[in-house]
Write a protein that holds these residues in place. Structure first.
Motif, PDB file in Angstrom:
ATOM      1  N   VAL A 184      16.712  90.584 101.666  1.00  0.00           N
ATOM      2  CA  VAL A 184      16.490  91.931 102.194  1.00  0.00           C
ATOM      3  C   VAL A 184      15.574  91.874 103.410  1.00  0.00           C
ATOM      4  O   VAL A 184      14.677  91.026 103.513  1.00  0.00           O
ATOM      5  N   ARG A 185      15.794  92.795 104.308  1.00  0.00           N
ATOM      6  CA  ARG A 185      14.915  92.966 105.452  1.00  0.00           C
ATOM      7  C   ARG A 185      13.581  93.560 104.980  1.00  0.00           C
ATOM      8  O   ARG A 185      13.560  94.421 104.099  1.00  0.00           O
ATOM      9  N   PRO A 186      12.463  93.124 105.547  1.00  0.00           N
ATOM     10  CA  PRO A 186      11.172  93.621 105.064  1.00  0.00           C
ATOM     11  C   PRO A 186      11.010  95.122 105.275  1.00  0.00           C
ATOM     12  O   PRO A 186      11.357  95.655 106.338  1.00  0.00           O
ATOM     13  N   PRO A 187      10.463  95.821 104.283  1.00  0.00           N
ATOM     14  CA  PRO A 187      10.042  97.210 104.520  1.00  0.00           C
ATOM     15  C   PRO A 187       8.778  97.189 105.366  1.00  0.00           C
ATOM     16  O   PRO A 187       8.247  96.118 105.687  1.00  0.00           O
ATOM     17  N   ARG A 188       8.268  98.335 105.715  1.00  0.00           N
ATOM     18  CA  ARG A 188       7.043  98.392 106.515  1.00  0.00           C
ATOM     19  C   ARG A 188       5.845  97.941 105.684  1.00  0.00           C
ATOM     20  O   ARG A 188       5.790  98.168 104.484  1.00  0.00           O
ATOM     21  N   ASP A 189       4.919  97.273 106.340  1.00  0.00           N
ATOM     22  CA  ASP A 189       3.743  96.731 105.672  1.00  0.00           C
ATOM     23  C   ASP A 189       2.650  97.779 105.490  1.00  0.00           C
ATOM     24  O   ASP A 189       2.449  98.640 106.354  1.00  0.00           O
TER      25      ASP A 189
END
Length: 633
Positions: A592-597
């Protein structure tokens, strides 16, 4: 990345204007030392033309302590990210270019093979010693160019298999000459791994070098170390070692100086302001504003989150960034007196599955080197389940290609083989001759023995561990056993360096920083874990490691062409070819693409760049210039 640098003389011209417009000012704690004659006046501590930094909100006030936590005794990159951003050039805050830093200006030859850097005259190390061309030459020629110290020169400073030649033009001018064009040098120097030219003060560090100290053996005996490179790293550090932050006596050009060092049984790391720091604000105030950095060492992420919501940390991004922590951080923001930030990740994937194409298991190696086997593994992953459970529905299925916001976006590289299709995966594995299963339903090799993939993951990577637990169950449906070998980061590094793994799981960089961090599609980095043996082959010019596939060798050759490109247009065309070849080979599997940190900052902590990216190439939060942060009163 080959970004267009900002106007080269901007820093110098602003500094000159400021020198005429403002008297220089200093922190009260330093003014007291000047009054007591423990320090020279501020104008004597600053360069002739200090760099003028415009705060993003307003001119700040002096004082205070910034608290930000480290995790355990191997989290040295966290310190680098906070204070170690002092290269010859630096990134802009928005990561769209480079600007002058310790070099106030530079010129580039027509073929981009020669760079001449003008240092800021009068800049001083933290002990008051002038920073001159001699320091740069010592770092580049006596350290970087010394095979006893680094073995193989860092590829960042090599073109055409030849290390850069660094020479002195005058006391404040150095010239770097490469064997061919190197249009990407400025980006390289802005990267954390490009800091060598300004890492070492010759006056102090030369005493640990045999060229300058004929009695070096006496020091080795006294320190109980085996050789001078070991002693040098203990005393003066290296870019990516804990000892960089372990010696309070070592002079530095950073805004803060080590007072309580990192290492041993330390429970905190403390840095105090550098009285000779070389930047000022637009009102002539010497930076930094904040007096002290205090970094408590906290071993568990849960304790770090509790420290955040309890108001005991002033800025924290590292380790608390996973999406699972967002609800509790948001719920307690008012009580904890902080603002909750949301940072965009530079990474392409949060769960990069680096199948080891050089696994020491010969039977498994034959399988993983077949693209159809890797495709079958990908179709056996339920990415929606991972996104929903591990990432609270805030992540999207993705492979390891640059994201759509990037100029390097290639749809195929990001979206191929994402579909959960257990029937297709099983059919592909059957076609590879893996039709026999044991009593537990796991496939066997044609000559017997269960097919198991031993996977290394650092226990610090909690999201990745949780994702692997789900993938382990998902792959059981296609008859592949996933064995998870979790360990401390240092143990995981050791296993990787020893090639003791079948798969390694970590983030996959390159989402927004493909040219700066291409390790998931180019084996040109020690952490290119699709094959560390291919990396060693590349780093040793074929003398060590294992010869890569034809595709990877082609990409490595193209990478060298890219680095030697004479123009941005030529470089872009070459790099696109690298990505297209990587997409065809499909060596690293993404989930999965990273969500916002997540990140938190105290509500009264000002001049914090809210839109800072989260990554390593732009070492969050360093390029946002913490020396301009201050506490509103």
């Amino acid at each position: 990345m080959l970004r267009k640098p900002h106007v080269l003389m901007l820093g110098a011209s602003l500094a000159l204007a400021s020198a005429f417009a403002h008297a220089h000012h200093e922190a009260p704690v330093l003014a007291q030392k000047v009054k007591a004659k423990e320090l020279p006046p501020v104008d004597q501590r600053l360069p002739e033309k200090p760099e003028v930094v415009k705060p993003i909100e307003r001119v700040g006030t002096y004082g205070g302590t910034l608290r930000s936590a480290l995790r355990g005794n191997n989290d040295y990159h966290a310190i680098l990210r906070l204070v170690g951003n002092q290269g010859l050039v630096r990134w802009t805050m928005d990561f769209n270019g480079t600007v002058p830093n310790l070099a106030e200006s530079w010129t580039v030859s027509a073929d981009a093979s020669e760079y001449t850097f003008k240092l800021r005259k009068g800049t001083k190390w933290s002990d008051g010693t002038p920073f001159t061309a001699e320091d740069v030459l010592f770092a580049m020629n006596d350290i970087v160019g010394n095979s006893q110290f680094l073995g193989t020169p860092p590829e960042n400073f090599v073109v055409g298999n030849k290390l850069v030649t660094t020479t002195k033009v005058d006391d404040y001018t150095v010239r770097m000459k490469f064997a061919g064009p190197y249009a990407a040098l400025l980006d390289t120097l802005a990267h954390p791994l490009g800091q060598y030219p300004v890492m070492y003060q010759k006056k102090y560090c030369s005493q640990f070098h045999p060229k300058y100290n004929p009695k070096i053996n006496e020091q080795l005996t006294a320190a109980s170390v085996k050789d001078w490179p070991t002693l040098f790293r203990v005393k003066c550090g290296d870019i990516e070692v804990p000892t960089r932050w372990g010696n309070p006596e070592k002079p530095t050009l950073d805004p803060w100086v080590i007072q309580q060092p990192y290492g041993g049984a330390a429970t905190q790391v403390v840095l105090q302001r550098n009285p000779y720091f070389w930047q000022v604000d637009t009102a002539g105030n010497q930076l930094p504003y904040i007096d002290t950095l205090n970094m408590p060492i906290i071993n568990e992420v849960e304790s770090m989150v509790l420290a955040s919501i309890g108001g005991r940390l002033d800025f924290q991004h590292r380790h608390i960034f996973p999406i699972q922590n967002r609800p509790v951080l948001a719920e307690n923001a008012v009580k904890g007196g902080y603002s909750l930030m949301s940072l965009s990740s530079l990474n392409a994937n949060s769960v990069g599955m680096y199948v080891n194409l050089s696994t020491p298991n010969p039977k498994l190696r034959k399988l993983v080197q077949q693209k159809d086997f890797r495709i079958a593994l990908s179709h056996g992953i339920d990415r929606k389940e991972v996104a929903d459970i591990v990432y609270l529905g805030q992540a999207q299925p993705w492979q390891t290609g640059p994201v759509p916001e990037s100029k390097w976006y290639i749809e195929k590289m990001g979206k191929q083989y994402l579909e959960l299709d257990v029937a297709k995966a099983n059919a592909m594995l059957d076609k590879l001759g893996l039709t026999t299963r044991d009593k537990d339903g796991y496939r066997q090799y044609p000559d017997g023995g269960r097919i198991a993939i031993n996977t290394i993951v650092a226990i610090q990577l909690q999201q990745q561990l949780e994702a692997m637990e789900l993938v382990r169950k998902q792959w059981s449906k296609i008859g592949i056993e996933l064995v998870i070998r979790a360990g401390e980061r240092s143990l995981t590094f050791e296993r990787a360096n020893n090639n003791d793994y079948d798969m390694s799981v970590d983030v996959a960089p390159g989402g927004l920083d493909a040219t700066q961090n291409p390790r998931s599609f180019l084996t040109m980095h020690p952490e290119s874990r699709q094959s560390v043996l291919w990396y060693r082959w590349y780093a040793s010019n074929g003398k060590q490691g294992e010869e890569p596939t034809a595709s990877m060798k082609k990409r490595i050759a193209l990478y060298e062409e890219w680095r030697a490109a004479k123009s941005a247009a030529e470089a872009d065309k070459i790099f696109k070819q690298i990505l297209e070849l990587a997409a065809d080979e499909f060596e690293v599997i993404g989930v999965v693409r990273p969500p916002r940190d997540n990140a938190i900052r105290k509500t009264n902590l000002k001049n914090v760049y809210e839109k800072m990216p989260a990554g390593w190439s732009w070492p969050t939060p360093g390029p946002s210039l913490l020396q301009t942060w201050f506490y509103a009163k």
